[in-house]
Design an enzyme around this catalytic site. Structure first.
Site, PDB file in Angstrom:
ATOM      1  N   LYS A 204       0.597  -1.202  -0.137  1.00  0.00           N
ATOM      2  CA  LYS A 204      -0.111   0.164   0.205  1.00  0.00           C
ATOM      3  C   LYS A 204       0.940   1.142   0.003  1.00  0.00           C
ATOM      4  CE  LYS A 204      -3.752   2.177   2.611  1.00  0.00           C
ATOM      5  NZ  LYS A 204      -4.621   2.004   3.861  1.00  0.00           N
ATOM      6  N   SER A 280      -9.307   2.173   3.219  1.00  0.00           N
ATOM      7  CA  SER A 280      -8.788   2.831   2.316  1.00  0.00           C
ATOM      8  C   SER A 280      -7.700   2.076   1.405  1.00  0.00           C
ATOM      9  CB  SER A 280      -7.730   3.925   2.683  1.00  0.00           C
ATOM     10  OG  SER A 280      -7.016   3.454   3.751  1.00  0.00           O
ATOM     11  N   GLY A 301      -6.622   1.423  10.227  1.00  0.00           N
ATOM     12  CA  GLY A 301      -6.953   2.221  11.378  1.00  0.00           C
ATOM     13  C   GLY A 301      -8.326   2.487  11.436  1.00  0.00           C
ATOM     14  N   GLY A 302      -9.005   2.343  10.673  1.00  0.00           N
ATOM     15  CA  GLY A 302     -10.482   2.338  10.670  1.00  0.00           C
ATOM     16  C   GLY A 302     -11.053   1.220   9.765  1.00  0.00           C
ATOM     17  N   GLY A 303     -10.698  -0.005   9.723  1.00  0.00           N
ATOM     18  CA  GLY A 303     -11.280  -0.959   8.818  1.00  0.00           C
ATOM     19  C   GLY A 303     -10.497  -0.936   7.277  1.00  0.00           C
ATOM     20  N   SER A 304      -9.406  -0.366   7.188  1.00  0.00           N
ATOM     21  CA  SER A 304      -9.023  -0.220   5.877  1.00  0.00           C
ATOM     22  C   SER A 304      -8.440  -1.201   5.091  1.00  0.00           C
ATOM     23  CB  SER A 304      -7.863   1.112   5.829  1.00  0.00           C
ATOM     24  OG  SER A 304      -8.363   2.230   6.197  1.00  0.00           O
TER      25      SER A 304
END
Length: 606
Positions: A204, A280, A301-304
Site C-alpha cells: 500500500k 482505504s 486504522g478504521g477498517g482499511s
C-alpha cells in the site's frame, strides 16, 4: 444542554441496554456542491457553525462535551492478561522471518499438488495460492521472471481498459524484473529463501518500500518525506524472498473507506468494475482479488484492510495492536493503526502474517505481548478445538445492515458452523456503540493530523481532494479535551468487550453493513463525501481499532447482485491463532467463490 452522568462501566446493567440504530445525518455531495461545501467549511465565517451543527446532529457534541465519564483515560490499548491458546505452534518474537514462515507452513494441512491441474482443466474457480506458485516454481512449470512478465503485461492491460482499473500509484517494470531475476536464480540453484520466495506482494502506498516513494495517495507527500529504506514489515518480506510488486492505490491519506482517489484514478472492484473496492486499502484488495498478486500489505486504522477485503471477496487480517511493527509507514505512532496482510485465502494470510509479525521495542515494553502462535490446522486436535469454541453475537447490531442479503449470508455460515463442528453462538450485549464510534473518530482524526502536520503547509491543503479536506476540517474542530474524553471512552469500551470475552471466544459480525457501493460518475473527477455510506461500511469494524483487538474478514458468499459479502471475526488480545483457525474452517464451509469479472490467471496462462 444538561450534563449526562455515566455510571462506572462495571455497574452498567446489560439487561437494560437498548440498541440504538446508527443514523448519520450529513449531506451526500459530489461535483459543484461538494466544492461549495468545502469552501464553506474551510471559511472562517461559516466553517465553525456548519461543523458544530453536524456534530450536534450526530450526537458528538453531547457525547464529547456534555457527558461526565468516571473512567480514567486509556491513551493506548491496555490488555488484561490472557490465557494461552491451545493446539498452536508458538515462536519467539526475535525469530528470523524465514523461520517463522517455516513454522507457519508446517502448521498447514498437507499440500495437494494435483489441485492446480484439476482446476486448470475444469470450469471451477479457485484462487492460486502461495503454495501453488511455489510448487510451479520448483517443478519448472514457470519461473518468477515469467510471472513478472505476465504481471507487467496485465498492469498495462488494466490501464488500457475502459474504465481503467488503476491498481498501482507507483509501478516500475524494471524493478520488478530485477527482483524476479534474483528469485529465479535462487530456484535454479535450488536455494529459495522460503515458501514466499518469488511470491509477488503489493505494498500500500502509505508503507515505505524502497526505492518507491510513499505518496499516501497524494500528489505531494513524497516531496516532503523521503523514503530511504523499507518499512520494517517490508524488510521482513524481502528477507523471505518476496517480490515487492509496487505501491498500490489507496484513498488519499487513508481518510476514506470507499477507495475514491481523483488524483490517480479510483481503483475498480474486480467483481464489477462500476463498483467501489472499499478503502482505504483499495489497491491492495483489488490486486489480490484480480489475481495480479498472491498477497498485499495494507494499513488498518478504521477498517482499511477489512472493508476492501470484504467488498472484493478476499481475506483481510487486522492483528492485535502492537503485534506488527509499523515503523516506516505514514501512520506510525498512532494508537489505532496496524499493518496487515490481504490474501485470497486464509493460509496465505497466515504465511504473510508469519513473515511480518514482531513488535517494536516500544510495544514489547509497554504491551508485553504474548508469544505469536499459529494454529496447527493439519492435526486431529484441530476439529476438537473448533468444536469447543463459543461465538458471541449481538443480534440487534448484527442485523443493522443496509440489505438483509448481508446479515442472512453471514447467519447461514453460523448455522453451518453449529451443524458441522458443534460451535455454539451465544447472545452478547455490547453497550455504548455510539460512544465507541465518536471515540474512534476523534482518536484517528486527531492522530492523523499529528502525523501530517510536521510535513504539512496550508498551501498543500488545496492539493488535497475535496472529501479529504472535509475530513481535515472536521478533525481540526476537535479540542484536546475531546481527545481525552475519547480515551476515557476507550477504557469503557475495553471493559465491555473483556466482559463479553469471559463468556465467548470470538465475536462475530458482518464485516460491513453493505456490499460494494456503486461509483457515481460525478465522483471520479473531484471525489465525493457520503458519510451515510461510510457509516454502513464502518458499522462493525471500529472496536478492533479503538481497543486494539485482532480481527479478520473472510468471504462467505454474495448478495443478489453477485457482490461479495464478508464475515468478521473479532478475537481476544493476542489470539490471532484462534481467529485463523476458525477463519480457515469457515473458508471450507463457504459457498464456492465466483470468478471476478477481471481476473489474471497466470498459472493457467503459462
Amino acid at each position: 444542554m444538561g450534563k449526562r452522568i455515566l455510571l462506572p462501566a462495571q455497574e452498567i446493567d446489560l439487561a437494560n441496554v437498548q440498541y440504538v440504530q446508527e443514523r448519520i445525518e450529513a449531506p451526500h455531495l459530489t461535483g459543484f456542491l461538494l466544492k461549495l461545501f468545502v469552501w464553506l467549511v474551510e471559511s472562517r465565517l461559516f466553517g465553525n457553525a456548519i461543523l458544530s451543527f453536524l456534530k450536534h446532529q450526530n450526537k458528538m457534541t453531547q457525547i464529547l462535551r456534555h457527558t461526565v465519564i468516571p473512567e480514567e483515560p486509556m491513551f493506548f490499548p491496555e490488555f488484561p492478561t490472557q490465557e494461552p491458546e491451545t493446539a498452536v505452534d508458538c515462536v519467539d518474537e526475535d525469530t528470523q522471518p524465514t523461520l517463522r514462515v517455516e513454522h507457519a507452513l508446517k502448521c498447514l494441512p498437507s499440500y495437494d499438488s494435483s489441485k492446480a491441474s484439476r482446476v486448470a482443466h475444469s470450469n471451477s474457480f479457485l484462487y492460486w495460492t502461495i503454495r501453488d506458485y511455489a510448487d510451479a516454481y520448483r517443478s519448472g512449470q514457470t519461473t518468477p521472471s515469467n510471472v513478472a512478465e505476465c504481471i507487467i503485461s496485465a498492469v498495462e492491460e488494466s490501464l488500457n481498459r475502459n474504465p481503467p482499473l488503476i491498481f498501482f500509484i507507483s509501478f516500475n517494470a524494471n524493478e520488478l524484473r530485477k527482483q524476479a531475476a534474483a528469485s529465479t536464480r535462487r530456484f535454479e540453484e535450488g536455494s529459495p529463501l522460503s515458501i514466499l520466495d518469488g511470491i509477488f506482494i503489493a505494498i500500500k502506498d502509505d508503507i515505505d518500500c524502497y526505492p518507491y516513494p510513499s505518496k499516501g495517495g497524494t500528489v505531494w507527500f513524497h516531496k516532503v518525506r523521503e523514503v530511504k529504506q523499507d518499512a520494517v514489515c517490508v524488510s521482513r518480506l524481502r528477507s523471505c524472498g518476496a517480490i515487492l510488486a509496487g505501491k498500490a492505490n489507496m484513498h488519499e491519506l487513508g481518510m476514506g473507506v470507499t477507495g475514491n482517489n481523483p488524483h490517480y484514478g479510483t481503483t475498480r472492484n474486480p467483481h464489477m468494475t462500476q463498483y467501489y473496492t472499499g478503502g482505504s486499502s483499495s489497491g491492495p484488495a483489488a490486486i489480490v482479488a484480480s489475481g495480479l498478486c498472491a498477497a498485499a500489505l495494507g494499513t488498518d486504522g478504521g477498517g482499511s484492510v477489512r472493508i476492501p477485503s470484504a467488498l472484493c471477496g478476499v481475506a483481510g487480517f487486522k492483528t492485535t495492536y502492537g503485534r506488527t511493527d509499523i515503523t516506516g509507514s505514514i501512520c506510525e505512532g498512532g494508537t489505532v493503526e496496524i499493518i496487515g496482510p490481504i490474501a485470497a485465502t486464509v493460509e496465505d494470510v497466515m504465511l504473510v502474517y508469519a513473515a511480518i509479525l514482531g513488535s517494536s521495542t516500544v510495544d514489547l515494553a509497554r504491551l508485553r505481548p504474548m508469544p505469536p502462535c499459529f494454529p496447527m490446522l493439519g492435526t486431529t486436535d484441530n476439529f476438537n478445538v473448533l468444536g469447543s469454541l463459543k461465538l458471541g453475537k449481538y443480534s440487534s447490531w448484527f442485523a443493522d445492515v443496509y440489505s438483509n442479503d448481508v446479515s442472512d449470508t453471514c447467519e447461514r455460515i453460523l448455522t453451518q458452523l453449529a451443524n458441522n463442528f458443534g460451535i455454539e453462538t451465544r447472545e452478547i450485549i455490547l453497550p455504548e456503540l455510539e460512544e465507541m464510534r465518536a471515540a474512534h473518530l476523534v482518536s484517528i482524526g486527531s492522530e492523523a493530523l499529528n502525523h501530517l502536520y510536521p510535513h504539512f503547509e496550508n498551501r498543500q491543503r488545496k492539493a488535497l481532494s475535496y472529501d479529504v479536506r472535509v475530513n481535515m476540517a472536521l478533525f481540526e474542530s476537535f479540542l484536546a479535551a475531546d481527545y481525552v474524553v475519547a480515551q476515557s471512552l476507550r477504557r469503557r469500551i475495553m471493559h465491555y468487550h473483556m466482559e463479553a470475552f469471559k463468556h465467548v471466544d470470538i465475536i462475530v459480525t458482518p464485516t460491513t453493513g453493505m456490499t460494494a457501493p456503486k461509483i457515481p460518475s460525478s465522483s471520479l473527477q473531484i471525489g465525493e463525501t457520503d458519510f451515510e455510506t461510510s457509516g454502513y461500511l464502518m458499522r462493525f469494524i471500529i472496536a478492533p481499532n479503538l481497543i486494539g483487538l485482532p480481527a479478520i474478514s473472510i468471504p462467505v458468499g454474495h448478495d443478489k447482485d453477485g457482490l461479495p459479502v464478508g464475515l468478521q471475526l473479532i478475537g481476544r488480545p493476542w489470539a490471532e491463532a484462534t481467529l485463523l483457525r476458525l477463519a480457515s474452517a469457515i473458508e471450507e464451509l463457504a459457498p464456492p467463490q465466483k470468478r471476478p469479472a477481471v481476473f489474471f490467471d497466470f498459472l493457467k496462462r503459462v
